[in-house]
Write an enzyme that holds these catalytic residues in place. Structure first.
Site: not given
Length: 819
Positions: A20, A23, A87, A90, A495, A702, A706
């Site tokens: 809830c 918590c 091998c 490794c 703009d 854009d 800006d």
């Protein structure tokens, strides 16, 4: 003391065990008490966003604090492809190296060349694991990036277990509940036992201590962490009913009733509610699941002159792939051959297919139309536009809106208050009623009906659905705070270039002065080859169309707000606004006529001779030509401006253009207020000036220039086709370059806020009415248990109604999800 220049370490931790809002609030309090820690916990997504600044607190201490509070950070599993092993030695060595890392359990398979690693988030990360593998002399690579899929699978498995438990609980509880028929039937003995009490005890005990063990466990963890949650209330209430009934049954006390049906029915109903709630909550995150499903799994790639089918995750930038008619595009790329139309609706919300030709960009998961495309991969894996959208939506859904704070504060004190009310009910009914069993059952009803779950789910579920709907409509919202703030915008700064206009300017006029039109075009194009400005691209485009050769460019310099200058061949040239050429003899009437037509005017000038100002003995500057560039208004701008004004927003256009040009564009788009001649660096100041009047100011732009203004605004919007800097600075990204997206974003924000308020109202009203009724003895605990289960379910279901929201509305009526 932490260094302010050092970026905080950010952790995204999954958390198990929350039941809830109390918590989530408790975890936040525990973490935020740690030095240098700023934590936000989301109950709906079951994740914690933690920022750690400085060295006083480590990630391991954060994880330990969460577990000490009674919750768990579940282990994650990742599978890495390993190369370089020869091998068994490794694989053994690599396994040993990985297992020495804190919080890591690794198994390396030499035959399959795979390492399966379980790690605890916060103590280890995939990047660190790969770095360790590289340091050990091997190479590691993710085989898939679907850690989220593991979570989903784990969640589905848990739900299936809970469903089995529910059916068992229901089978054991039904005979007990059947006795309640006598209660509702009335008669001389409304609480008569139809079943022997020993049989009732046998039926209720497994429900109480096996099926209901999760509540005891959750309650213990919660109390050990110093707080209370829903588990405490359920465990306390059902235990009171069960142990009282056990005492009556064992002692054979005469005249007392047993309430085994209450304890068993409450546990069964709460379990049912949790199952339904989990199923409904899963639907709130459908947006991400839908986006993930869009990703094509295979691609047709050209390798060594052959066309082969590969897993799309194996593509690398530079690979050439083929997209046949009707197929989805596997990764981001650039068309190098062919033409077709591509539906990008899944990314931008734009229903009309977009024509694609050589040189155009294509995006992963978009649907190819009737033509065949040959493309070169530019973005793969996590670097596609789709992957970025998924990350953005996930981040937004995991963030917390400011309106959630009230619910958090209430849920933090909710459980102790309810316990006190229940104790008061017990004492009051016992003292004044004289019957302990009646007092007990009313106190149980108070405990059972009070549940802070609905408070905790009210905001995040609406945010998850709202941000998901936004993504589907091409509106990417960075965080919940922006979504909430967007509902209150009353001033929108816009703009001009690329926002109101198409951002595709065209050179329309060349007025020759000291140079011919052809020579002026060649010189201007030669100078602008060093610039990335949209106006420069227009001049270059015209030069290419005219087939002029470009002279060599040197010492190029851009002067923000004034133009550019440089050495073209052997001539020192400048291209700038007429206002920056006050010493030149210019045809003012011609310039004013061009500006009144909404065109941007620049002057090409030359400073003859070798001395360019280094000695102070400068020769006079000569105007060579006047150039006029027009950037057509977007077809949708005027209608979008009208929609935004109808939503109660005042629009202000900010542009560096001449006042006459700005006035013409403002007039054409329907904007009454504009600020012209604003240098790029002054746009942020203009936005701050608007904010000082007490308005909630939004900015849309854009370009790179800006970005400061976007950062200064209360809410910022970036056009999706704009610069990366603008998109990074913005709160909301519009995937399609259309101002109508802002109106849609505002309507979506208002619809989401309405849904949050409805949810909070329901949650508050439920408790405000339910607790007094239970305390007055007007609610049976079984009915209270059912009501408790329904409260959370109703809040989630109400949030899901927001999925009916569609873009393109014109006002509050667009909240189709209203209840």
């Amino acid at each position: 003391m932490s260094d302010p220049n050092v970026s905080p370490q950010t952790l995204d931790l999954p958390i198990n065990g929350m039941s809830c809002a109390a918590c989530a609030s408790r975890i936040e309090r525990v973490l935020n008490r740690m030095p240098g820690v700023n934590a936000s916990v989301n109950l709906a997504t079951e994740r914690a966003q933690v920022a750690i600044t400085g060295e006083e607190t480590s990630a391991g201490q954060v994880v330990a604090a969460i577990e000490q509070a009674g919750f768990a950070v579940p282990l994650q599993t990742v599978e890495l492809a390993i190369s370089g092993m020869s091998c068994a030695a490794c694989s053994t060595r690599l396994e040993k190296v990985l297992n020495r890392l804190p919080g890591v359990e690794a198994a390396v398979n030499l035959a399959s060349e795979r390492a399966t690693i379980r790690y605890r988030p916060g103590l280890a990360a995939v990047a660190g694991l790969i770095a360790t593998i590289e340091a050990a002399g091997f190479h590691g690579q993710l085989t898939d990036a679907h850690a989220r899929a593991d979570e989903v699978a784990s969640r589905i498995a848990a739900q299936r277990r809970e469903l089995r438990r529910f059916f068992i609980a229901a089978a054991l509880t039904l005979p007990l509940v059947a006795q309640m028929l006598t209660m509702f039937a009335g008669g001389e003995q409304p609480h008569a036992d139809l079943l022997p009490r020993w049989l009732q005890l046998l039926l209720a005990t497994p429900v109480q201590f096996w099926i209901g063990w999760r509540f005891y466990e959750g309650a213990w963890k919660s109390l050990r962490g110093g707080g209370g949650n829903m588990d405490v209330l359920v465990a306390l209430g059902t235990s009171m009913a069960y142990f009282f009934s056990l005492f009556v049954t064992v002692s054979g006390a005469p005249g007392l009733h047993v309430y085994f049906e209450a304890s068993a029915a409450v546990i069964t109903l709460v379990l049912l509610g949790k199952l339904l709630e989990a199923r409904a909550r899963a639907k709130t995150g459908e947006a991400i699941a839908a986006l993930v499903r869009l990703q094509p799994r295979t691609a047709r790639v050209e390798r060594d002159g052959r066309l082969i089918e590969l897993d799309a995750s194996l593509l690398i930038p530079g690979d050439v792939f083929i997209v046949r008619p009707g197929e989805s595009i596997p990764v981001d790329g650039e068309v190098i051959d062919g033409s077709s139309s591509v539906s990008q609706a899944m990314l931008t919300g734009e229903s009309m297919p977009v024509a694609k030709h050589r040189g155009d960009r294509v995006y992963a998961a978009t649907a190819n139309g009737e033509g065949m495309l040959r493309c070169r991969a530019t973005g793969v894996g996590e670097h596609t536009l789709l992957a970025g959208i998924i990350r953005l939506v996930a981040a937004a859904q995991g963030s917390k809106a400011p309106v959630q704070r009230l619910a958090d504060r209430i849920s933090a004190v909710f459980v102790p208050v309810v316990c006190l009310v229940s104790l008061g009910t017990l004492i009051g009914w016992w003292l004044f009623g004289g019957i302990f069993s009646t007092a007990l059952i009313n106190a149980v009803a108070v405990l059972v009906i009070a549940c802070p779950c609905a408070l905790g789910l009210a905001t995040p579920t609406a945010i998850m659905v709202g941000s998901g709907r936004g993504a589907a409509a091409g509106i990417l919202i960075k965080n919940a705070e922006a979504l909430e703030r967007a509902s209150g915008i009353n001033v929108l700064a816009v703009d001009k270039t690329g926002t109101l206009t198409r951002g595709e300017p065209e050179l329309t006029d060349i007025v020759p002065l000291a140079a011919s039109a052809e020579e002026a075009l060649q010189l201007a194009a030669g100078l602008e080859q060093g610039s990335e400005h949209p106006l420069a691209r227009a001049i270059l485009q015209r030069g290419q169309e005219a087939g002029v050769g470009l002279p060599a460019l040197a010492e190029f310099r851009a002067i923000p707000g004034h133009g550019v200058e440089g050495l073209v061949g052997s001539r020192w040239l400048r291209l700038g606004a007429p206002a920056a050429c006050v010493d030149l003899a210019l045809p003012k009437a011609v310039i004013e006529a061009l500006q009144d037509a909404g065109k941007t005017v620049v002057v090409l000038s030359e400073r003859p001779g070798e001395d360019r100002g280094t000695t102070g003995n400068q020769p006079p500057q000569v105007a060579l030509a006047v150039l006029a560039i027009a950037d057509p208004l977007r077809a949708s701008s005027r209608q979008a401006v009208a929609r935004l004004a109808a939503l109660g927003m005042r629009l202000v256009m900010l542009t560096g253009d001449h006042a006459a040009t700005a006035a013409a564009i403002a007039r054409a788009s329907g904007i009454e207020d504009f600020r012209a001649g604003i240098l790029p660096g002054d746009k942020a100041a203009a936005v701050n000036a608007l904010r000082q009047k007490g308005s909630v100011v939004a900015m849309v732009g854009d370009g790179i220039n800006d970005a400061p203004a976007l950062a200064a605004a209360d809410v910022s919007f970036a056009i999706g086709a704009g610069s990366d800097a603008a998109i990074a600075a913005a709160d909301v990204t519009l995937m399609h370059g259309d101002l109508n997206g802002i109106a849609d974003a505002v309507l979506l924000s208002r619809a989401t806020l309405r849904k949050i308020r409805q949810n909070l109202f329901c949650a508050f009203v439920y408790n405000v009415l339910g607790i007094p009724l239970a305390a007055l003895g007007m609610l049976n605990p079984v009915i209270a248990g059912a009501a408790m289960a329904l409260s959370s379910l109703s809040v989630v279901a109400n949030s899901l109604l927001l999925r009916r929201w569609r873009p393109g509305g014109s006002g509050p009526a667009n909240d189709s999800g209203s209840t």
